[in-house]
Design an enzyme around this catalytic site. Structure first.
Site, short mmCIF file in Angstrom:
data_model
loop_
_atom_site.label_atom_id
_atom_site.label_comp_id
_atom_site.label_asym_id
_atom_site.label_seq_id
_atom_site.Cartn_x
_atom_site.Cartn_y
_atom_site.Cartn_z
N LYS A 264 0.84 -1.09 -0.26
CA LYS A 264 0.34 -0.49 -0.21
C LYS A 264 0.44 1.36 -0.20
O LYS A 264 0.72 2.01 -0.39
CB LYS A 264 -1.42 0.07 1.09
CG LYS A 264 -1.91 -1.26 0.90
CD LYS A 264 -3.01 -0.39 1.46
CE LYS A 264 -3.63 -1.69 3.29
NZ LYS A 264 -3.06 -1.44 4.31
N1 LIG Z 1 1.81 -8.17 -1.67
C1 LIG Z 1 1.42 -8.42 -0.32
N2 LIG Z 1 0.61 -9.58 -1.10
C2 LIG Z 1 0.25 -10.61 -0.01
N3 LIG Z 1 -0.65 -10.16 0.37
C3 LIG Z 1 -0.38 -9.51 1.50
C4 LIG Z 1 0.39 -8.34 0.40
N4 LIG Z 1 0.92 -6.83 1.27
C5 LIG Z 1 0.50 -7.32 2.00
N5 LIG Z 1 -0.14 -8.14 2.64
C6 LIG Z 1 -1.40 -9.23 3.55
O1 LIG Z 1 -2.73 -7.89 3.56
C7 LIG Z 1 -3.18 -8.19 5.06
C8 LIG Z 1 -3.20 -6.41 4.80
O2 LIG Z 1 -1.86 -5.76 4.88
P1 LIG Z 1 -1.44 -4.66 5.58
O3 LIG Z 1 -2.64 -3.70 5.16
O4 LIG Z 1 -0.92 -4.46 6.42
O5 LIG Z 1 -0.96 -4.35 3.68
P2 LIG Z 1 0.71 -3.24 3.15
O6 LIG Z 1 -0.35 -3.36 2.00
O7 LIG Z 1 1.60 -4.48 3.94
O8 LIG Z 1 0.37 -2.04 3.32
P3 LIG Z 1 1.27 -1.40 3.98
O9 LIG Z 1 2.01 -1.07 2.86
O10 LIG Z 1 0.60 -0.12 5.14
O11 LIG Z 1 2.39 -1.54 5.07
C9 LIG Z 1 -1.73 -8.79 6.14
O12 LIG Z 1 -2.53 -9.91 6.20
C10 LIG Z 1 -0.56 -8.83 4.89
O13 LIG Z 1 -0.14 -9.94 4.54
#
Ligand SMILES: Nc1ncnc2c1ncn2[C@@H]1O[C@H](COP(=O)(O)OP(=O)(O)OP(=O)(O)O)[C@@H](O)[C@H]1O
Length: 480
Positions: A264
């Protein structure tokens, strides 16, 4: 120290959750994790919870939270408990659960399992560098662990900002059986005391996330494997609080085209972008379920079939890469599965105003197989109902290759209203001495501006005769 006995053989219904931070638009990796968690719950007849992890106030926003609900609903997911619908474990927003965290923090405190840490970010960074330089894995060096009561009091009186750390027991092994990766073992000596409350008073992910899962009755935590190394820490907290330890399934992160995990924070391809491009939720669902999960059925699956096909045992370990060509494949399949009414509704905004129902129906019949996105419908509507003012380079080349004489013949053969197109083309082929692509391609190019597209005869039935003539005449001039 093993969580196996607590994690397996649960007689309770499966309860899964999706717990994103509202700090950006959901990307495909998040969406895949949400979808798999949803399918696991639905397949088992269990419950699916949505929880918003908004303890990081600086990065969280109300708008992102609303977007998150809308995007998940658009994808076709629904949840049994969540911030927007409530439930027996409300609130489902971490910002509103502070009193609960305080209560559980004080339990850890009472058990002597926490201590305030006054180390500054600069001090921590130096310590980390030293450890790395010495070839050691970086972990908290324990500087504040053994402060005396007087030393702590003195620092608190001076008003030094204090985080709260969890005291990790020495010399133990935390083990658990991951649904995807099998048995995992972590030595607590490698973990280091970790922060559970930040200096600003907000609770850290390790703590609030684990406590909430336990209190909300989550039995399976399905999440990205970016969290694998967090799991032993969370198990230690749950054990210390005598809370139930869920099962864990860590699925490989979804990587972008550049090979880096989607995130994100980096504003990676969001569900929103794809929706605005005209991708359909069914395409996303069929694409995402196959990234990190193998389906028994190769073909397109509707929602019920997707749930029926899903199996936790078929989650894979391999890293999955977002592949636009695959998504386009599933988009094509999804479009093919739309009913005529759904299809018309989907492309309605791309059609020129004032078409009668018959023209609309004919248009759909003619172009449907050539439409992957609504913008394709716009392009074909322009070809059929508008003026032809653009030619793709290959079309122009085909027109010039055919030459002026070919179009002079064509104008004669297709020379009066109501000409039966197939017969006319046959006659043109004989007159011009051409057949196959040499005959069809220049005609298609002249009449549509493209060298590919829907079947020509039914498309031409939608064009006014004067327009057919005008296009052939234009091509004749282009071919000179
Ligand atoms: N690239 C990815 N592929 C699969 N699952 C993901 C990925 N990135 C995050 N997730 C999963 O999505 C869920 C929500 O995570 P989160 O909201 O922290 O997203 P994020 O993309 O890591 O956000 P940020 O970049 O703000 O840390 C968690 O279960 C995390 O493991």
């Amino acid at each position: 120290m093993s969580s196996d006995s607590m994690a397996s053989d649960s007689p309770d219904p499966l309860v899964t959750r999706f717990a994103p931070s509202p700090s950006g638009y959901l990307h495909l990796g998040n969406a895949r994790t949400a979808l798999l968690s949803y399918l696991a719950a639905r397949k088992a007849g269990g419950r699916f919870i949505l929880r918003v992890e908004d303890t990081d106030e600086a990065r969280s926003s109300e708008d992102f939270m609303m977007a998150l609900f809308a995007d998940l609903k658009w994808l076709g997911l629904d949840w049994d408990e969540g911030p927007d619908i409530g439930g027996p474990h409300a609130s489902y927003r971490q910002q509103e659960r502070r009193a609960i965290y305080d209560e559980y923090l004080s339990r850890l405190d009472a058990a002597g399992l926490t201590y305030p840490c006054f180390c500054t970010p600069a001090e921590l960074s130096i310590s980390r560098k030293r450890q790395l330089a010495a070839g050691q894995p970086p972990r908290y060096a324990g500087t504040c662990r053994n402060l005396t009561t007087e030393e702590r009091a003195e620092r608190l009186v001076r008003g030094l900002p204090a985080a709260l750390r969890f005291r990790v027991p020495d010399g133990q092994v935390v083990s658990f059986v991951d649904v995807v990766h099998g048995e995992q073992r972590f030595n607590t000596n490698d973990i280091g005391d970790f922060i559970i409350r930040r200096t600003d008073g907000s609770t850290a992910f390790f703590f609030s996330n684990a406590v909430d899962d336990a209190l909300m009755g989550v039995t399976l935590v399905l999440r990205g494997d970016d969290h694998m190394t967090n799991t032993p820490r969370q198990i230690l907290i749950l054990q210390a609080l005598n809370l139930r330890i869920p099962q864990y399934a860590h699925v490989a992160l979804l990587l972008g085209m550049d090979g880096a995990p989607l995130s994100k924070r980096h504003g990676d391809t969001s569900l929103r972008d794809l929706r605005e491009h005209g991708y359909l939720p069914g395409a996303l669902r069929n694409h995402l379920v196959r990234l990190g999960h193998s389906c028994v059925t190769d073909g397109w699956l509707d929602d019920a079939a997707l749930i029926a096909d899903f199996d936790l045992n078929r989650l894979g370990r391999a890293a999955a890469k977002f592949d636009e060509a695959q998504l386009r494949h599933w988009q094509k399949e999804t479009v093919a599965h739309l009913s005529t009414d759904e299809f018309v509704k989907w492309i309605a905004a791309e059609l020129p105003p004032g078409l009668d129902p018959q023209q609309r129906a004919q248009f759909v019949t003619v172009v449907r197989a050539n439409i992957e996105l609504p913008s394709d419908a716009r392009a074909w509507a322009k070809v059929i109902f508008g003026k032809l003012d653009e030619f793709e380079p290959t079309a122009l080349a085909a027109i010039r290759e055919a030459g002026e004489g070919f179009f002079t013949e064509a104008l004669q053969v297709i020379g009066h209203p109501g000409t039966e197109f197939k017969q006319a083309v046959k006659a043109l082929g004989q007159a011009a001495g051409k057949k196959g692509p040499a005959l069809f391609m220049p005609l298609r190019a002249a009449l549509t501006g493209f060298t590919h597209g829907p079947e020509l005869a039914p498309m031409l039935a939608l064009l006014p005769f004067a327009e057919v003539q005008a296009r052939l005449e234009h091509a004749r001039r282009l071919a000179v």
